[in-house]
Design a protein around this motif. Sequence first.
Motif, PDB file in Angstrom:
ATOM      1  N   GLY A  53       0.808  -1.204   0.000  1.00  0.00           N
ATOM      2  CA  GLY A  53       0.000   0.000   0.000  1.00  0.00           C
ATOM      3  C   GLY A  53       0.843   1.255   0.000  1.00  0.00           C
ATOM      4  N   ALA A  54       0.194   2.366   0.269  1.00  0.00           N
ATOM      5  CA  ALA A  54       0.853   3.661   0.168  1.00  0.00           C
ATOM      6  C   ALA A  54       1.700   4.007   1.387  1.00  0.00           C
ATOM      7  N   ASP A  55       1.560   3.259   2.465  1.00  0.00           N
ATOM      8  CA  ASP A  55       2.312   3.570   3.681  1.00  0.00           C
ATOM      9  C   ASP A  55       3.783   3.250   3.479  1.00  0.00           C
ATOM     10  N   GLU A  56       4.595   4.265   3.282  1.00  0.00           N
ATOM     11  CA  GLU A  56       6.026   4.068   3.042  1.00  0.00           C
ATOM     12  C   GLU A  56       6.742   3.494   4.250  1.00  0.00           C
ATOM     13  N   ASP A  57       6.143   3.626   5.426  1.00  0.00           N
ATOM     14  CA  ASP A  57       6.762   3.127   6.650  1.00  0.00           C
ATOM     15  C   ASP A  57       6.349   1.698   6.986  1.00  0.00           C
ATOM     16  N   ALA A  58       5.516   1.088   6.151  1.00  0.00           N
ATOM     17  CA  ALA A  58       5.079  -0.287   6.417  1.00  0.00           C
ATOM     18  C   ALA A  58       6.293  -1.207   6.455  1.00  0.00           C
ATOM     19  N   THR A  59       6.293  -2.130   7.402  1.00  0.00           N
ATOM     20  CA  THR A  59       7.438  -3.029   7.555  1.00  0.00           C
ATOM     21  C   THR A  59       7.182  -4.413   6.997  1.00  0.00           C
ATOM     22  N   ASN A  60       6.022  -4.645   6.435  1.00  0.00           N
ATOM     23  CA  ASN A  60       5.767  -5.955   5.833  1.00  0.00           C
ATOM     24  C   ASN A  60       4.843  -5.810   4.634  1.00  0.00           C
ATOM     25  N   GLY A  61       4.669  -6.911   3.923  1.00  0.00           N
ATOM     26  CA  GLY A  61       3.792  -6.900   2.770  1.00  0.00           C
ATOM     27  C   GLY A  61       4.497  -6.782   1.439  1.00  0.00           C
ATOM     28  N   ARG A  62       5.828  -6.715   1.462  1.00  0.00           N
ATOM     29  CA  ARG A  62       6.570  -6.544   0.211  1.00  0.00           C
ATOM     30  C   ARG A  62       7.416  -7.749  -0.166  1.00  0.00           C
ATOM     31  N   GLY A  63       7.443  -8.790   0.654  1.00  0.00           N
ATOM     32  CA  GLY A  63       8.347  -9.921   0.454  1.00  0.00           C
ATOM     33  C   GLY A  63       8.237 -10.588  -0.900  1.00  0.00           C
ATOM     34  N   LEU A  64       7.043 -11.027  -1.271  1.00  0.00           N
ATOM     35  CA  LEU A  64       6.897 -11.712  -2.558  1.00  0.00           C
ATOM     36  C   LEU A  64       7.029 -10.745  -3.731  1.00  0.00           C
ATOM     37  N   GLU A  65       6.719  -9.475  -3.512  1.00  0.00           N
ATOM     38  CA  GLU A  65       6.965  -8.483  -4.563  1.00  0.00           C
ATOM     39  C   GLU A  65       8.468  -8.372  -4.832  1.00  0.00           C
ATOM     40  N   LEU A  66       9.263  -8.362  -3.765  1.00  0.00           N
ATOM     41  CA  LEU A  66      10.718  -8.330  -3.931  1.00  0.00           C
ATOM     42  C   LEU A  66      11.209  -9.575  -4.661  1.00  0.00           C
ATOM     43  N   VAL A  67      10.694 -10.732  -4.272  1.00  0.00           N
ATOM     44  CA  VAL A  67      11.091 -11.981  -4.924  1.00  0.00           C
ATOM     45  C   VAL A  67      10.773 -11.900  -6.410  1.00  0.00           C
ATOM     46  N   GLU A  68       9.597 -11.429  -6.739  1.00  0.00           N
ATOM     47  CA  GLU A  68       9.210 -11.322  -8.146  1.00  0.00           C
ATOM     48  C   GLU A  68      10.120 -10.373  -8.920  1.00  0.00           C
ATOM     49  N   LEU A  69      10.490  -9.266  -8.304  1.00  0.00           N
ATOM     50  CA  LEU A  69      11.340  -8.286  -8.984  1.00  0.00           C
ATOM     51  C   LEU A  69      12.788  -8.747  -9.124  1.00  0.00           C
ATOM     52  N   LEU A  70      13.289  -9.500  -8.157  1.00  0.00           N
ATOM     53  CA  LEU A  70      14.707  -9.854  -8.132  1.00  0.00           C
ATOM     54  C   LEU A  70      15.047 -11.180  -8.803  1.00  0.00           C
ATOM     55  N   CYS A  71      14.058 -11.995  -9.048  1.00  0.00           N
ATOM     56  CA  CYS A  71      14.319 -13.346  -9.567  1.00  0.00           C
ATOM     57  C   CYS A  71      13.903 -13.477 -11.027  1.00  0.00           C
ATOM     58  N   GLU A  72      14.596 -14.380 -11.732  1.00  0.00           N
ATOM     59  CA  GLU A  72      14.217 -14.666 -13.116  1.00  0.00           C
ATOM     60  C   GLU A  72      12.888 -15.410 -13.157  1.00  0.00           C
ATOM     61  N   ARG A  73      12.697 -16.319 -12.212  1.00  0.00           N
ATOM     62  CA  ARG A  73      11.479 -17.111 -12.122  1.00  0.00           C
ATOM     63  C   ARG A  73      11.183 -17.386 -10.659  1.00  0.00           C
TER      64      ARG A  73
END
Length: 155
Positions: free
Chosen positions: A97-117
Amino acid sequence: MQVLQVQLAVQADPAEVSRARRWVRDRLRAGGIDPDAAVAETLVLVVSELVTNAVVHTGRPAVLRLLLPVDPAAAPAALRVEVADTSGAAPAPRHAGADEDATNGRGLELVELLCERWGWYPDGSGKRVWCEIGDPAGAPCALAAQPAAPVASAR
């Protein structure tokens, strides 16, 4: 290409995430991969996210598995990470979401961005989440333990 498969049992404790990161760096070093290289830093970050998801969201132990090339200098190869847990619940990518201070909720988004598959599939009474990093040609990791038709995948 020969692949070395190593694994670590991870207890259902968030403190285990830092132990998993140290273990990955040690395995990379032992396998002839510079633990300070960009691909190694990416691998450590992805392991951190996947292990955190497994132990925090399931509250159960997990198994971290790495598949590494035996001779990393021979040819570019994908590094594969797998995290198996005993929860049958599918991974649920969330947007922080829009909360820049959120400490969770981005894990699988990071995996998707950093990995080939990446993807997941049912495994026994639980599931296995996997990802591959580092092969610029996009070739799948040799000896990958992924079913022919993953239940869900991204990228």
